[in-house]
Design a protein around this motif. Structure first.
Motif, PDB file in Angstrom:
ATOM      1  N   LYS A  43      40.078  27.250  42.864  1.00 17.08           N
ATOM      2  CA  LYS A  43      40.170  28.665  42.519  1.00 17.08           C
ATOM      3  C   LYS A  43      39.675  28.872  41.095  1.00 17.08           C
ATOM      4  O   LYS A  43      39.971  28.071  40.213  1.00 17.08           O
ATOM      5  N   ASN A  93      39.428  31.630  37.817  1.00 17.72           N
ATOM      6  CA  ASN A  93      40.117  32.790  37.255  1.00 17.72           C
ATOM      7  C   ASN A  93      39.114  33.836  36.776  1.00 17.72           C
ATOM      8  O   ASN A  93      38.475  33.662  35.741  1.00 17.72           O
ATOM      9  N   ALA A 102      40.171  37.080  36.486  1.00 19.60           N
ATOM     10  CA  ALA A 102      40.989  38.228  36.091  1.00 19.60           C
ATOM     11  C   ALA A 102      41.254  38.278  34.589  1.00 19.60           C
ATOM     12  O   ALA A 102      41.740  39.287  34.085  1.00 19.60           O
ATOM     13  N   ASP A 149      37.579  37.596  48.299  1.00 18.70           N
ATOM     14  CA  ASP A 149      37.926  36.792  47.133  1.00 18.70           C
ATOM     15  C   ASP A 149      37.033  35.561  46.980  1.00 18.70           C
ATOM     16  O   ASP A 149      37.251  34.720  46.104  1.00 18.70           O
ATOM     17  N   THR A 198      39.071  33.488  44.204  1.00 17.04           N
ATOM     18  CA  THR A 198      39.649  33.946  42.946  1.00 17.04           C
ATOM     19  C   THR A 198      41.056  33.375  42.792  1.00 17.04           C
ATOM     20  O   THR A 198      41.793  33.233  43.767  1.00 17.04           O
ATOM     21  N   SER A 200      43.500  34.835  41.421  1.00 18.29           N
ATOM     22  CA  SER A 200      44.476  35.908  41.655  1.00 18.29           C
ATOM     23  C   SER A 200      44.748  36.147  43.129  1.00 18.29           C
ATOM     24  O   SER A 200      45.769  36.723  43.497  1.00 18.29           O
ATOM     25  N   ALA A 202      43.046  38.202  44.697  1.00 24.34           N
ATOM     26  CA  ALA A 202      42.519  39.554  44.891  1.00 24.34           C
ATOM     27  C   ALA A 202      41.014  39.492  45.113  1.00 24.34           C
ATOM     28  O   ALA A 202      40.357  38.505  44.764  1.00 24.34           O
ATOM     29  N   ASP A 223      39.142  42.221  40.625  1.00 32.32           N
ATOM     30  CA  ASP A 223      39.313  41.479  39.376  1.00 32.32           C
ATOM     31  C   ASP A 223      38.353  41.987  38.313  1.00 32.32           C
ATOM     32  O   ASP A 223      38.730  42.188  37.147  1.00 32.32           O
TER      33      ASP A 223
END
Length: 205
Positions: A25, A27, A29, A61, A78, A80, A82, A87
Motif C-alpha cells: 500500500k 500513502n 493521503a 484505490d 492506497t 487509506s 479510499a 485522496d
C-alpha cells in the motif's frame, strides 16, 4: 538431486518474494503541497478517468503494480483504502485553505462532474486523472497523465493545464518493504504544484 534441490530453492524464493509483494500500500493521503492562491474559497474535485477504473477492471484505490522476483504483478492500493481520486482531492483541498473537497464518480460525464462541483455556486478546480500508475520491479516507473481546470462560478473553463509522461521513481530511500517504487507518492506534490501554478492566475481575476 542437486538440480531438483535448486529448482525447489528457486520456487521457494519466488514464493517468498511473491508473498512480500502482495498487499503493498502507498500513502497518497499525506502529501504536502505549496499552492499560490489566496482568493475566495474553492470547491475541489478529482475525477478518475483511468481506463481500467472506468471499466471496473481495477478498484478505485488501485495505484500501481509491484512485481515479484519472477515478474508476476501484484496490485498496489492506497494506504487509506479510499479511492485515489478522493485522496488527491483531500490533498488539494488541504493545501487550499477553506476549500471543499467533492467526490466525483469516475463514470460521470464531464458535464455532470462540473454540475457536481458547482452545487454551491463557487469557483472550482477539477483534476482529471487519465493515468496514474507506478510499476515496480528491478526499478520503478511512474506513468501519468493529468489535466487540471480552473472553473468559473458558472462552470465555464477559465484555464487548463495538462502534464503526461513516464519517469523513473526515486527508490533510493529506505522503506519497510524493501521494494522499489515506495516513493511514487512523492511525485504528487511536484506535479500538482506545476499544474496549479499554470491555472491559478485565472482563479483570482
Amino acid at each position: 538431486m542437486k538440480i531438483v534441490a535448486l529448482i525447489l530453492l528457486a520456487a521457494s524464493l519466488s514464493g517468498c518474494a511473491g508473498q512480500s509483494a502482495i498487499g503493498q500500500k502507498y500513502n497518497y493521503a499525506g502529501a504536502s503541497l505549496t499552492l499560490p492562491y489566496t482568493g475566495a474559497p474553492l470547491v475541489v474535485g478529482v475525477q478518475d478517468r483511468r481506463p481500467y477504473i472506468v471499466s471496473h477492471n481495477k478498484s478505485p484505490d488501485f495505484v500501481g503494480l509491484q512485481r515479484a522476483a519472477v515478474g508476476i504483478p501484484y496490485d498496489i492500493h492506497t494506504a487509506s483504502g479510499a479511492p485515489l481520486a478522493d485522496d488527491m482531492a483531500k490533498t488539494l483541498a488541504g493545501a487550499l485553505r477553506g476549500a471543499t473537497p467533492v467526490s466525483i464518480g469516475s463514470n460521470l460525464s464531464r458535464a455532470d462532474a462540473i454540475r457536481t462541483l458547482h452545487a454551491d455556486g463557487k469557483r472550482a478546480v477539477l483534476l482529471t486523472l487519465n493515468e496514474w500508475r507506478s510499476d515496480a520491479y528491478v526499478g520503478a516507473t511512474l506513468h501519468y497523465d493529468m489535466e487540471m481546470e480552473a472553473l468559473g462560478a458558472d462552470g465555464h473553463t477559465l484555464a487548463s493545464a495538462r502534464i503526461h509522461g513516464s519517469e523513473a521513481v526515486d527508490d533510493t530511500a529506505p522503506h519497510p518493504t524493501g521494494y522499489p517504487g515506495f516513493n511514487a507518492p512523492s511525485a504528487v506534490p511536484r506535479h500538482l504544484e506545476a499544474l496549479f501554478g499554470q491555472i491559478s492566475p485565472a482563479l483570482t481575476q
